[in-house]
Design an enzyme around this catalytic site. Structure first.
Site, PDB file in Angstrom:
ATOM      1  N   LYS A  74      -0.912  36.790   1.021  1.00  0.00           N
ATOM      2  CA  LYS A  74      -1.267  38.206   1.195  1.00  0.00           C
ATOM      3  C   LYS A  74      -0.255  38.907   2.106  1.00  0.00           C
ATOM      4  O   LYS A  74       0.046  40.084   1.912  1.00  0.00           O
ATOM      5  CB  LYS A  74      -2.688  38.343   1.766  1.00  0.00           C
ATOM      6  CG  LYS A  74      -3.769  37.797   0.851  1.00  0.00           C
ATOM      7  CD  LYS A  74      -4.349  38.865  -0.055  1.00  0.00           C
ATOM      8  CE  LYS A  74      -5.017  38.354  -1.300  1.00  0.00           C
ATOM      9  NZ  LYS A  74      -6.244  37.611  -1.091  1.00  0.00           N
ATOM     10  N   LYS A 107      -7.310  39.828 -10.404  1.00  0.00           N
ATOM     11  CA  LYS A 107      -7.824  41.183 -10.595  1.00  0.00           C
ATOM     12  C   LYS A 107      -6.772  42.241 -10.371  1.00  0.00           C
ATOM     13  O   LYS A 107      -6.643  43.180 -11.119  1.00  0.00           O
ATOM     14  CB  LYS A 107      -8.968  41.429  -9.619  1.00  0.00           C
ATOM     15  CG  LYS A 107     -10.284  40.956 -10.162  1.00  0.00           C
ATOM     16  CD  LYS A 107     -11.401  41.593  -9.401  1.00  0.00           C
ATOM     17  CE  LYS A 107     -12.276  40.521  -8.784  1.00  0.00           C
ATOM     18  NZ  LYS A 107     -11.823  40.073  -7.479  1.00  0.00           N
ATOM     19  N   LYS A 133      -1.789  32.479 -11.282  1.00  0.00           N
ATOM     20  CA  LYS A 133      -3.129  32.547 -11.877  1.00  0.00           C
ATOM     21  C   LYS A 133      -3.465  33.967 -12.321  1.00  0.00           C
ATOM     22  O   LYS A 133      -2.882  34.929 -11.824  1.00  0.00           O
ATOM     23  CB  LYS A 133      -4.168  32.071 -10.856  1.00  0.00           C
ATOM     24  CG  LYS A 133      -4.201  32.916  -9.588  1.00  0.00           C
ATOM     25  CD  LYS A 133      -5.473  32.720  -8.789  1.00  0.00           C
ATOM     26  CE  LYS A 133      -5.658  33.869  -7.803  1.00  0.00           C
ATOM     27  NZ  LYS A 133      -7.006  34.170  -7.425  1.00  0.00           N
TER      28      LYS A 133
HETATM   29  P1  ADP Z   1      -9.242  37.658  -7.608  1.00  0.00           P
HETATM   30  O1  ADP Z   1      -8.323  36.588  -7.096  1.00  0.00           O
HETATM   31  O2  ADP Z   1      -9.070  37.905  -9.059  1.00  0.00           O
HETATM   32  O3  ADP Z   1      -9.282  38.929  -6.787  1.00  0.00           O
HETATM   33  P2  ADP Z   1     -11.621  36.824  -6.212  1.00  0.00           P
HETATM   34  O4  ADP Z   1     -10.762  36.524  -5.029  1.00  0.00           O
HETATM   35  O5  ADP Z   1     -12.615  37.934  -6.103  1.00  0.00           O
HETATM   36  O6  ADP Z   1     -10.717  37.057  -7.503  1.00  0.00           O
HETATM   37  O7  ADP Z   1     -12.350  35.498  -6.636  1.00  0.00           O
HETATM   38  C1  ADP Z   1     -13.609  35.455  -7.284  1.00  0.00           C
HETATM   39  C2  ADP Z   1     -13.852  34.081  -7.863  1.00  0.00           C
HETATM   40  O8  ADP Z   1     -13.059  33.893  -9.027  1.00  0.00           O
HETATM   41  C3  ADP Z   1     -13.483  32.940  -6.915  1.00  0.00           C
HETATM   42  O9  ADP Z   1     -14.453  31.928  -7.048  1.00  0.00           O
HETATM   43  C4  ADP Z   1     -12.160  32.465  -7.416  1.00  0.00           C
HETATM   44  O10 ADP Z   1     -11.960  31.085  -7.154  1.00  0.00           O
HETATM   45  C5  ADP Z   1     -12.307  32.693  -8.912  1.00  0.00           C
HETATM   46  N1  ADP Z   1     -10.986  32.902  -9.547  1.00  0.00           N
HETATM   47  C6  ADP Z   1     -10.175  33.973  -9.383  1.00  0.00           C
HETATM   48  N2  ADP Z   1      -9.057  33.841 -10.138  1.00  0.00           N
HETATM   49  C7  ADP Z   1      -9.177  32.663 -10.804  1.00  0.00           C
HETATM   50  C8  ADP Z   1      -8.389  31.969 -11.786  1.00  0.00           C
HETATM   51  N3  ADP Z   1      -7.258  32.483 -12.258  1.00  0.00           N
HETATM   52  N4  ADP Z   1      -8.826  30.768 -12.243  1.00  0.00           N
HETATM   53  C9  ADP Z   1     -10.003  30.250 -11.808  1.00  0.00           C
HETATM   54  N5  ADP Z   1     -10.816  30.852 -10.917  1.00  0.00           N
HETATM   55  C10 ADP Z   1     -10.421  32.038 -10.417  1.00  0.00           C
END
Ligand code: ADP
Length: 326
Positions: A107, A192, A189
């Site tokens: 970050k 969002k 990965k």
């Molecule tokens: P992002 O990284 O998209 O902002 P969050 O931090 O809100 O998502 O994470 C929400 C949930 O989704 C967490 O449990 C996280 O481990 C899971 N998650 C987010 N991206 C992935 C991914 N590419 N593959 C598997 N799980 C994911």
């Protein structure tokens, strides 16, 4: 206990890393699932779109199968006890270990002009969310493994200093391993807020899903039977395993191994299966999102359930810490 930040549209990674497990867990456990709006402030201080995003995440959670009558589905900021426990746990978290957290370092790279203390103590807030309900299982994707280890450390430090209050939370997935859904460009990965063209969102329309998948990188195909797969091809197979039938996967595996595979056909099939998977969720989420009265009821009911559990834990915490003066 688990949560998703309202920082944008939910995607396939959120579904397979987190939501799919939530939906199964609700039949077997007492569950607390939240929209992590406080967490989103660490990287998204502008709150103009927050309300819309909170509504969106809630709707998408429900559209994926979460039942607000079976679980506590709530907003993090509606449970004030979270902030109190976060404060106490901050006294047990060390600057050095927080600075070493992989997500913090990422970050800092992404937002070098906003390295705030909230960002540094993100794993502490997350530990507070979990420990507040004395949760045992935390359904998350692979990216959260280190945070869970930190939550266990904070819990153990608290227990050691003040008495046994918190169980050790574990990252949880119904499969044998935690999941990471790769981005379509092979770099990291799905996420969002970053690389939106390489992420499949639960709100993408059919056309966009086709376009994103057809654009993924391939090559001329294997030249020798049973060759190892390059990463970007492995990723296409991995996505297929999430949404296609076993027979379809078997056919393409075989075609890969005997060098007859046509990646254009494979991607077309994947796009069709992806549309069949995403379209019903998208339609359901849109309908729920339009019903603001229903969403308000869901949030109120969820907050009440979460507060009840939070109050019980905080009573124990204050007493263990000696913060009871009369
Ligand atoms: P992002 O990284 O998209 O902002 P969050 O931090 O809100 O998502 O994470 C929400 C949930 O989704 C967490 O449990 C996280 O481990 C899971 N998650 C987010 N991206 C992935 C991914 N590419 N593959 C598997 N799980 C994911």
């Amino acid at each position: 206990m688990s949560g998703i930040r309202p920082t944008g549209f939910l995607h396939l990674g959120n579904y397979f890393g987190a939501l799919r497990n939530y939906v199964r867990m609700q039949e077997e456990y007492e569950c607390y699932f939240m929209v992590a709006d406080l967490h989103s402030l660490t990287t998204h201080p502008d709150t103009k779109e927050l309300k819309d995003n909170v509504h969106r995440v809630l709707s998408e959670n429900i559209a994926c199968g979460l039942d607000p009558d079976k679980v506590a589905l709530f907003c993090q900021s509606h449970v004030y006890e979270t902030s109190e426990l976060y404060l106490y746990l901050n006294m047990l978290a060390y600057k050095g270990e927080l600075e070493k957290t992989v997500t913090f370092k990422d970050k800092v790279r992404q937002h070098p002009d906003n390295v705030n203390a909230g960002l540094l103590t993100y794993p502490v807030l997350q530990a507070a969310d979990i420990l507040l309900h004395r949760a045992l299982l935390v359904p998350v994707g692979k990216d959260q493994e280190q945070h869970l280890e930190m939550a266990r450390n904070f819990a153990n430090r608290f227990n050691h200093r003040y008495g046994d209050i918190f169980p050790e939370p574990q990252a949880f997935n119904y499969g044998s391993e935690l999941i990471k859904v790769p981005s379509l460009d092979g770099g990291g990965k799905m996420s969002k807020s970053e690389n939106q063209n390489a992420t499949l969102y639960l709100s993408d329309d059919d056309d966009l899903i086709h376009k994103k998948i057809m654009k993924t990188k391939t090559d001329a195909g294997p030249t020798a039977p049973n060759s190892p797969k390059p990463d970007y091809i492995e990723n296409i197979f991995l996505l297929m395993k999430l949404v296609s039938s076993e027979e379809v996967i078997k056919n393409f595996e075989q075609a890969y191994n005997d060098c007859t595979i046509r990646y254009g056909d494979m991607k077309k099939q994947l796009a069709e299966d992806m549309v069949s998977f995403i379209a019903p969720i998208r339609a359901k989420a849109e309908a729920i999102r339009a019903d603001k009265t229903y969403l308000k009821e869901v949030m109120e009911k969820g907050a009440e359930k979460a507060r009840q559990s939070a109050r019980a834990t905080m009573g124990k915490v204050r007493e263990a810490m000696g913060l009871n003066y009369y």
